[in-house]
Design a protein around this motif. Structure first.
Motif, PDB file in Angstrom:
ATOM      1  N   ASP A   1       0.810  -1.224   0.000  1.00 25.03           N
ATOM      2  CA  ASP A   1       0.000   0.000   0.000  1.00 25.03           C
ATOM      3  C   ASP A   1       0.842   1.274   0.000  1.00 25.03           C
ATOM      4  OD1 ASP A   1      -2.302  -1.527  -0.032  1.00 25.03           O
ATOM      5  OD2 ASP A   1      -2.480  -1.550   2.157  1.00 25.03           O
ATOM      6  N   GLU A   2       2.082   1.175   0.490  1.00 25.94           N
ATOM      7  CA  GLU A   2       2.978   2.334   0.500  1.00 25.94           C
ATOM      8  C   GLU A   2       3.843   2.379  -0.761  1.00 25.94           C
ATOM      9  OE1 GLU A   2       2.922   0.279   3.501  1.00 25.94           O
ATOM     10  OE2 GLU A   2       1.263   1.601   4.060  1.00 25.94           O
ATOM     11  N   ASN A   3       3.513   1.528  -1.738  1.00 22.60           N
ATOM     12  CA  ASN A   3       4.209   1.435  -3.020  1.00 22.60           C
ATOM     13  C   ASN A   3       5.647   0.923  -2.889  1.00 22.60           C
ATOM     14  OD1 ASN A   3       3.800   1.581  -5.786  1.00 22.60           O
ATOM     15  ND2 ASN A   3       4.885   3.531  -5.937  1.00 22.60           N
ATOM     16  N   ARG A   4       5.923   0.185  -1.794  1.00 23.90           N
ATOM     17  CA  ARG A   4       7.228  -0.451  -1.627  1.00 23.90           C
ATOM     18  C   ARG A   4       7.225  -1.747  -2.433  1.00 23.90           C
ATOM     19  NH1 ARG A   4       7.359  -0.156   4.807  1.00 23.90           N
ATOM     20  NH2 ARG A   4       5.440  -1.232   4.325  1.00 23.90           N
ATOM     21  N   LYS A   5       8.327  -2.014  -3.090  1.00 22.17           N
ATOM     22  CA  LYS A   5       8.405  -3.120  -4.040  1.00 22.17           C
ATOM     23  C   LYS A   5       9.185  -4.300  -3.465  1.00 22.17           C
ATOM     24  CE  LYS A   5      11.190  -2.554  -7.547  1.00 22.17           C
ATOM     25  NZ  LYS A   5      11.765  -2.133  -8.828  1.00 22.17           N
ATOM     26  N   SER A   6       8.592  -5.502  -3.568  1.00 25.19           N
ATOM     27  CA  SER A   6       9.289  -6.751  -3.310  1.00 25.19           C
ATOM     28  C   SER A   6       9.432  -7.456  -4.651  1.00 25.19           C
ATOM     29  CB  SER A   6       8.504  -7.621  -2.325  1.00 25.19           C
ATOM     30  OG  SER A   6       8.426  -6.992  -1.065  1.00 25.19           O
ATOM     31  N   THR A   7      10.542  -8.161  -4.837  1.00 25.20           N
ATOM     32  CA  THR A   7      10.859  -8.776  -6.123  1.00 25.20           C
ATOM     33  C   THR A   7      10.903 -10.292  -5.993  1.00 25.20           C
ATOM     34  OG1 THR A   7      12.174  -6.833  -6.695  1.00 25.20           O
ATOM     35  CG2 THR A   7      12.545  -8.810  -8.005  1.00 25.20           C
ATOM     36  N   ILE A   8      10.233 -10.976  -6.913  1.00 23.68           N
ATOM     37  CA  ILE A   8      10.246 -12.435  -6.957  1.00 23.68           C
ATOM     38  C   ILE A   8      10.783 -12.839  -8.321  1.00 23.68           C
ATOM     39  CG2 ILE A   8       8.893 -14.549  -6.743  1.00 23.68           C
ATOM     40  CD1 ILE A   8       6.731 -12.782  -5.334  1.00 23.68           C
ATOM     41  N   VAL A   9      11.851 -13.638  -8.332  1.00 20.38           N
ATOM     42  CA  VAL A   9      12.480 -14.082  -9.564  1.00 20.38           C
ATOM     43  C   VAL A   9      12.372 -15.603  -9.631  1.00 20.38           C
ATOM     44  CG1 VAL A   9      14.638 -14.143 -10.880  1.00 20.38           C
ATOM     45  CG2 VAL A   9      14.086 -12.146  -9.506  1.00 20.38           C
ATOM     46  N   ALA A  10      12.059 -16.137 -10.815  1.00 23.12           N
ATOM     47  CA  ALA A  10      11.965 -17.590 -11.005  1.00 23.12           C
ATOM     48  C   ALA A  10      12.405 -17.938 -12.428  1.00 23.12           C
ATOM     49  CB  ALA A  10      10.541 -18.069 -10.768  1.00 23.12           C
ATOM     50  N   ASP A  11      12.797 -19.201 -12.596  1.00 25.13           N
ATOM     51  CA  ASP A  11      13.200 -19.668 -13.926  1.00 25.13           C
ATOM     52  C   ASP A  11      11.999 -19.876 -14.842  1.00 25.13           C
ATOM     53  OD1 ASP A  11      15.811 -19.729 -13.041  1.00 25.13           O
ATOM     54  OD2 ASP A  11      15.849 -21.905 -12.717  1.00 25.13           O
ATOM     55  N   TYR A  12      10.829 -20.074 -14.236  1.00 25.97           N
ATOM     56  CA  TYR A  12       9.656 -20.521 -14.984  1.00 25.97           C
ATOM     57  C   TYR A  12       8.411 -20.008 -14.270  1.00 25.97           C
ATOM     58  CZ  TYR A  12       7.857 -24.088 -18.246  1.00 25.97           C
ATOM     59  OH  TYR A  12       7.289 -24.744 -19.297  1.00 25.97           O
ATOM     60  N   ALA A  13       7.344 -19.721 -15.008  1.00 24.77           N
ATOM     61  CA  ALA A  13       6.116 -19.261 -14.348  1.00 24.77           C
ATOM     62  C   ALA A  13       4.890 -19.567 -15.203  1.00 24.77           C
ATOM     63  CB  ALA A  13       6.183 -17.760 -14.076  1.00 24.77           C
ATOM     64  N   TYR A  14       3.753 -19.662 -14.515  1.00 24.49           N
ATOM     65  CA  TYR A  14       2.442 -19.795 -15.150  1.00 24.49           C
ATOM     66  C   TYR A  14       1.518 -18.742 -14.544  1.00 24.49           C
ATOM     67  CZ  TYR A  14       3.741 -24.543 -16.619  1.00 24.49           C
ATOM     68  OH  TYR A  14       4.359 -25.623 -17.182  1.00 24.49           O
ATOM     69  N   VAL A  15       0.638 -18.189 -15.367  1.00 23.66           N
ATOM     70  CA  VAL A  15      -0.436 -17.333 -14.873  1.00 23.66           C
ATOM     71  C   VAL A  15      -1.734 -17.982 -15.324  1.00 23.66           C
ATOM     72  CG1 VAL A  15      -1.560 -15.080 -15.008  1.00 23.66           C
ATOM     73  CG2 VAL A  15       0.936 -15.220 -14.967  1.00 23.66           C
ATOM     74  N   TYR A  16      -2.567 -18.361 -14.354  1.00 30.66           N
ATOM     75  CA  TYR A  16      -3.851 -18.988 -14.647  1.00 30.66           C
ATOM     76  C   TYR A  16      -4.913 -17.904 -14.706  1.00 30.66           C
ATOM     77  CZ  TYR A  16      -1.146 -23.108 -13.635  1.00 30.66           C
ATOM     78  OH  TYR A  16      -0.182 -24.076 -13.663  1.00 30.66           O
ATOM     79  N   THR A  17      -5.421 -17.661 -15.893  1.00 33.73           N
ATOM     80  CA  THR A  17      -6.300 -16.532 -16.177  1.00 33.73           C
ATOM     81  C   THR A  17      -7.575 -16.546 -15.349  1.00 33.73           C
ATOM     82  OG1 THR A  17      -5.461 -16.666 -18.440  1.00 33.73           O
ATOM     83  CG2 THR A  17      -7.345 -15.248 -18.068  1.00 33.73           C
ATOM     84  N   ASP A  18      -8.245 -17.688 -15.244  1.00 32.59           N
ATOM     85  CA  ASP A  18      -9.537 -17.745 -14.560  1.00 32.59           C
ATOM     86  C   ASP A  18      -9.427 -17.589 -13.051  1.00 32.59           C
ATOM     87  OD1 ASP A  18     -10.745 -18.078 -16.991  1.00 32.59           O
ATOM     88  OD2 ASP A  18     -11.139 -20.221 -16.751  1.00 32.59           O
ATOM     89  N   THR A  19      -8.286 -17.941 -12.462  1.00 36.81           N
ATOM     90  CA  THR A  19      -8.152 -17.905 -11.001  1.00 36.81           C
ATOM     91  C   THR A  19      -7.276 -16.770 -10.500  1.00 36.81           C
ATOM     92  OG1 THR A  19      -6.272 -19.424 -11.076  1.00 36.81           O
ATOM     93  CG2 THR A  19      -8.466 -20.402 -10.814  1.00 36.81           C
ATOM     94  N   ASP A  20      -6.641 -16.017 -11.401  1.00 32.15           N
ATOM     95  CA  ASP A  20      -5.702 -14.949 -11.036  1.00 32.15           C
ATOM     96  C   ASP A  20      -4.571 -15.457 -10.139  1.00 32.15           C
ATOM     97  OD1 ASP A  20      -6.766 -12.885 -12.510  1.00 32.15           O
ATOM     98  OD2 ASP A  20      -8.119 -12.233 -10.916  1.00 32.15           O
ATOM     99  N   LEU A  21      -4.135 -16.677 -10.390  1.00 32.64           N
ATOM    100  CA  LEU A  21      -3.058 -17.292  -9.626  1.00 32.64           C
ATOM    101  C   LEU A  21      -1.787 -17.288 -10.465  1.00 32.64           C
ATOM    102  CD1 LEU A  21      -2.726 -18.756  -6.869  1.00 32.64           C
ATOM    103  CD2 LEU A  21      -2.949 -20.884  -8.135  1.00 32.64           C
ATOM    104  N   ILE A  22      -0.689 -16.836  -9.869  1.00 36.16           N
ATOM    105  CA  ILE A  22       0.618 -16.875 -10.516  1.00 36.16           C
ATOM    106  C   ILE A  22       1.430 -17.957  -9.837  1.00 36.16           C
ATOM    107  CG2 ILE A  22       2.736 -15.599 -11.030  1.00 36.16           C
ATOM    108  CD1 ILE A  22       1.069 -13.027 -11.008  1.00 36.16           C
ATOM    109  N   ASP A  23       1.954 -18.885 -10.619  1.00 38.19           N
ATOM    110  CA  ASP A  23       2.711 -20.027 -10.135  1.00 38.19           C
ATOM    111  C   ASP A  23       4.161 -19.842 -10.587  1.00 38.19           C
ATOM    112  OD1 ASP A  23       3.819 -22.506  -9.592  1.00 38.19           O
ATOM    113  OD2 ASP A  23       2.379 -23.651 -10.782  1.00 38.19           O
ATOM    114  N   MET A  24       5.043 -19.491  -9.654  1.00 39.26           N
ATOM    115  CA  MET A  24       6.472 -19.286  -9.940  1.00 39.26           C
ATOM    116  C   MET A  24       7.204 -20.578  -9.607  1.00 39.26           C
ATOM    117  SD  MET A  24       6.420 -15.915 -10.682  1.00 39.26           S
ATOM    118  CE  MET A  24       8.051 -15.261 -10.497  1.00 39.26           C
ATOM    119  N   ARG A  25       8.100 -21.043 -10.519  1.00 35.46           N
ATOM    120  CA  ARG A  25       8.763 -22.331 -10.321  1.00 35.46           C
ATOM    121  C   ARG A  25      10.254 -22.269 -10.618  1.00 35.46           C
ATOM    122  NH1 ARG A  25       4.725 -26.914 -12.807  1.00 35.46           N
ATOM    123  NH2 ARG A  25       2.851 -26.172 -11.778  1.00 35.46           N
TER     124      ARG A  25
END
Length: 185
Positions: free
Chosen positions: A91-115
């Motif tokens: 909410d304070e616009n502070r950024k956390s970073t997540i890096v992965a070799d591979y990812a999926y975004v499931y459109t219907d569930t708004d779930l991001i799967d980082m692998r």
């Protein structure tokens, strides 16, 4: 006899017309899928930059070199095979970073799967490492049931799972297997 023959021919023509009418009801969908294998993406995008907002405020930003679009599936998704970086904003616009070799975004569930080789660096420099991490955009929540290593300012905590809001104000390592207190030099 001619009336019966005409009546018979009319019935055959009507039967054929009705059969043709009912056999064509999915033809548009079939035509749209011609040349597209269900196992192939319907598109590839390079240098993608997906932004997720809530009430006009940026909540997350997913950046990747290559995106495969599988929105033609019954359960649509996007696949990122050449690495992905997810920036999550609080909410304070502070950024956390997540890096992965591979990812999926499931459109219907708004779930991001980082692998694979997932590393989170929070806005206050805490670091979590794991093999898989989910980000639920709707609930603004991060979690995994895979082994984790979570380095805070004072400790290195190992466990078998992680649960936290995107602000990391209530980050919790689950099934803790060891805590190592770090000394400052």
């Amino acid at each position: 006899m001619t009336g019966i023959k005409t009546y018979f021919i009319k019935n055959i023509v009507i039967a054929i017309a009705v059969a043709m009418f009912f056999s064509c009801n999915n033809s548009l969908q079939k035509v749209q899928k011609i040349g597209i294998s269900e196992n192939e993406p319907i598109g590839v995008e390079y240098n993608s930059n997906l932004k997720y907002t809530d009430s006009g405020k940026l909540k997350a930003n997913l950046v990747s070199a290559k995106l495969f679009d599988y929105s033609n599936r019954d359960f649509p998704f996007h696949e990122f095979t050449d690495g992905a970086t997810l920036y999550v904003y609080d909410d304070e616009n502070r950024k956390s970073t997540i890096v992965a070799d591979y990812a999926y975004v499931y459109t219907d569930t708004d779930l991001i799967d980082m692998r694979s080789n997932v590393v989170i660096t929070t806005h206050d420099n805490q670091v979590l490492k794991t093999d898989q991490l989910y980000y639920d955009q709707g609930k603004d929540w991060l979690y995994t049931n895979k082994p984790v290593s979570f380095k805070t300012e004072q400790d290195l905590i190992n466990g078998n799972g992680f649960d936290s809001n995107s602000k990391f104000t209530n980050a919790e390592v689950l099934e803790v297997t060891g805590i190592i207190t770090l000394e400052e030099d």
